[in-house]
Write a protein that holds these residues in place. Sequence first.
Motif, PDB file in Angstrom:
ATOM      1  N   ARG A 138       1.997  38.704 -21.920  1.00 41.33           N
ATOM      2  CA  ARG A 138       0.604  38.958 -21.543  1.00 41.33           C
ATOM      3  C   ARG A 138       0.098  40.183 -22.295  1.00 41.33           C
ATOM      4  N   VAL A 139      -1.156  40.122 -22.680  1.00 42.30           N
ATOM      5  CA  VAL A 139      -1.786  41.241 -23.381  1.00 42.30           C
ATOM      6  C   VAL A 139      -2.930  41.740 -22.511  1.00 42.30           C
ATOM      7  N   GLY A 140      -3.057  43.069 -22.396  1.00 40.48           N
ATOM      8  CA  GLY A 140      -4.107  43.635 -21.552  1.00 40.48           C
ATOM      9  C   GLY A 140      -5.491  43.461 -22.130  1.00 40.48           C
ATOM     10  N   GLY A 141      -6.495  43.819 -21.368  1.00 39.70           N
ATOM     11  CA  GLY A 141      -7.885  43.732 -21.811  1.00 39.70           C
ATOM     12  C   GLY A 141      -8.542  42.442 -21.370  1.00 39.70           C
ATOM     13  N   ARG A 142      -9.847  42.392 -21.578  1.00 44.97           N
ATOM     14  CA  ARG A 142     -10.585  41.194 -21.196  1.00 44.97           C
ATOM     15  C   ARG A 142     -10.301  40.065 -22.170  1.00 44.97           C
ATOM     16  N   PRO A 143     -10.286  38.823 -21.670  1.00 43.79           N
ATOM     17  CA  PRO A 143     -10.107  37.708 -22.597  1.00 43.79           C
ATOM     18  C   PRO A 143     -11.319  37.599 -23.524  1.00 43.79           C
ATOM     19  N   THR A 144     -11.081  37.222 -24.776  1.00 46.93           N
ATOM     20  CA  THR A 144     -12.175  37.130 -25.734  1.00 46.93           C
ATOM     21  C   THR A 144     -13.050  35.910 -25.459  1.00 46.93           C
ATOM     22  N   VAL A 145     -14.339  36.065 -25.712  1.00 45.45           N
ATOM     23  CA  VAL A 145     -15.266  34.921 -25.572  1.00 45.45           C
ATOM     24  C   VAL A 145     -15.272  34.098 -26.851  1.00 45.45           C
ATOM     25  N   MET A 146     -14.692  34.645 -27.909  1.00 48.47           N
ATOM     26  CA  MET A 146     -14.677  33.955 -29.197  1.00 48.47           C
ATOM     27  C   MET A 146     -13.445  33.057 -29.286  1.00 48.47           C
ATOM     28  N   THR A 147     -13.593  31.837 -28.794  1.00 48.77           N
ATOM     29  CA  THR A 147     -12.529  30.842 -28.888  1.00 48.77           C
ATOM     30  C   THR A 147     -12.356  30.441 -30.350  1.00 48.77           C
ATOM     31  N   PRO A 148     -11.247  29.794 -30.697  1.00 50.92           N
ATOM     32  CA  PRO A 148     -11.062  29.338 -32.081  1.00 50.92           C
ATOM     33  C   PRO A 148     -12.211  28.444 -32.562  1.00 50.92           C
ATOM     34  N   GLU A 149     -12.761  27.629 -31.656  1.00 51.69           N
ATOM     35  CA  GLU A 149     -13.883  26.760 -32.026  1.00 51.69           C
ATOM     36  C   GLU A 149     -15.117  27.580 -32.382  1.00 51.69           C
ATOM     37  N   ARG A 150     -15.397  28.602 -31.595  1.00 50.78           N
ATOM     38  CA  ARG A 150     -16.554  29.464 -31.868  1.00 50.78           C
ATOM     39  C   ARG A 150     -16.366  30.241 -33.167  1.00 50.78           C
ATOM     40  N   VAL A 151     -15.133  30.721 -33.408  1.00 50.98           N
ATOM     41  CA  VAL A 151     -14.858  31.435 -34.659  1.00 50.98           C
ATOM     42  C   VAL A 151     -15.114  30.521 -35.849  1.00 50.98           C
ATOM     43  N   GLU A 152     -14.704  29.261 -35.733  1.00 47.66           N
ATOM     44  CA  GLU A 152     -14.900  28.308 -36.821  1.00 47.66           C
ATOM     45  C   GLU A 152     -16.387  28.057 -37.065  1.00 47.66           C
ATOM     46  N   VAL A 153     -17.167  27.901 -35.986  1.00 44.10           N
ATOM     47  CA  VAL A 153     -18.616  27.707 -36.116  1.00 44.10           C
ATOM     48  C   VAL A 153     -19.240  28.923 -36.797  1.00 44.10           C
ATOM     49  N   ALA A 154     -18.840  30.118 -36.360  1.00 45.09           N
ATOM     50  CA  ALA A 154     -19.380  31.345 -36.952  1.00 45.09           C
ATOM     51  C   ALA A 154     -19.046  31.419 -38.438  1.00 45.09           C
ATOM     52  N   ARG A 155     -17.802  31.061 -38.794  1.00 43.03           N
ATOM     53  CA  ARG A 155     -17.397  31.106 -40.191  1.00 43.03           C
ATOM     54  C   ARG A 155     -18.231  30.141 -41.040  1.00 43.03           C
ATOM     55  N   GLN A 156     -18.415  28.914 -40.521  1.00 43.72           N
ATOM     56  CA  GLN A 156     -19.196  27.922 -41.257  1.00 43.72           C
ATOM     57  C   GLN A 156     -20.638  28.382 -41.441  1.00 43.72           C
ATOM     58  N   MET A 157     -21.216  28.995 -40.404  1.00 47.64           N
ATOM     59  CA  MET A 157     -22.597  29.475 -40.501  1.00 47.64           C
ATOM     60  C   MET A 157     -22.712  30.607 -41.520  1.00 47.64           C
ATOM     61  N   ARG A 158     -21.674  31.456 -41.624  1.00 43.83           N
ATOM     62  CA  ARG A 158     -21.713  32.555 -42.592  1.00 43.83           C
ATOM     63  C   ARG A 158     -21.508  32.063 -44.019  1.00 43.83           C
ATOM     64  N   GLU A 159     -20.800  30.953 -44.166  1.00 41.11           N
ATOM     65  CA  GLU A 159     -20.469  30.476 -45.513  1.00 41.11           C
ATOM     66  C   GLU A 159     -21.468  29.458 -46.050  1.00 41.11           C
ATOM     67  N   GLN A 160     -22.448  29.072 -45.210  1.00 46.68           N
ATOM     68  CA  GLN A 160     -23.465  28.138 -45.712  1.00 46.68           C
ATOM     69  C   GLN A 160     -24.399  28.891 -46.662  1.00 46.68           C
ATOM     70  N   THR A 161     -25.216  28.152 -47.383  1.00 47.72           N
ATOM     71  CA  THR A 161     -26.157  28.782 -48.317  1.00 47.72           C
ATOM     72  C   THR A 161     -27.586  28.468 -47.876  1.00 47.72           C
ATOM     73  N   PRO A 162     -28.407  29.495 -47.596  1.00 45.62           N
ATOM     74  CA  PRO A 162     -28.049  30.909 -47.482  1.00 45.62           C
ATOM     75  C   PRO A 162     -27.267  31.146 -46.192  1.00 45.62           C
TER      76      PRO A 162
END
Length: 196
Positions: A138-162
């Motif tokens: 177990r790791v302390g701290g609050r669980p992240t809201v950025m699930t792997p799916e959300r990270v992937e969506v964010a990455r795709q949005m950053r890598e689109q043009t523009p």
Amino acid sequence: MTVVGYARVSKREQNSQAQEAELKAAGAERVFIDHGDSSRVKDRPQWVACMDYLRFGDVLLVRRLDRLGGTERILIETLHELEDKGVDIKSLTEPVIDTTSPMGRALFGIVAVFAQLRVDTIRENTRLGLEYARAQGRVGGRPTVMTPERVEVARQMREQTPPATWDTIAKTLRVGSATVRRALASSPDRGPGSLR
């Protein structure tokens, strides 16, 4: 030797006159008062001024020790600083806190030792608890809201043009833009344009 008073009220709307009157009646020639400054903050403006004013052989007069610090760590540090300056401490409502007499110094030393022991015990228990939790996976701290799916969506949005702006991604995912930036920065397979 000068008797210097220090008072603190937690909220600006609170009246400090009662504390000031008590300190002056007990012999304080000058009183420093902090208004609305948290006891968990060490560098309160009037406390800093008070420490600058105090000289070797002076007596610091307070109504209660909790006026000096709201945590045991801050209080212990403050008491050591006063001792190093050669300043005695006297509390109006805690008779055992009076370092102007040999008995008061002895009792104060005992109180300080037990306060330090409590702080050290809490620190040690916290460390052991964290080590045990890590050993259990177990790791302390609050669980992240950025699930792997959300990270992937964010990455795709950053890598689109523009590329989508941080605010646009954050609004789409309903999280803060700093959360998005952190998630992409710590993602092991982030793309070359993910942090621009």
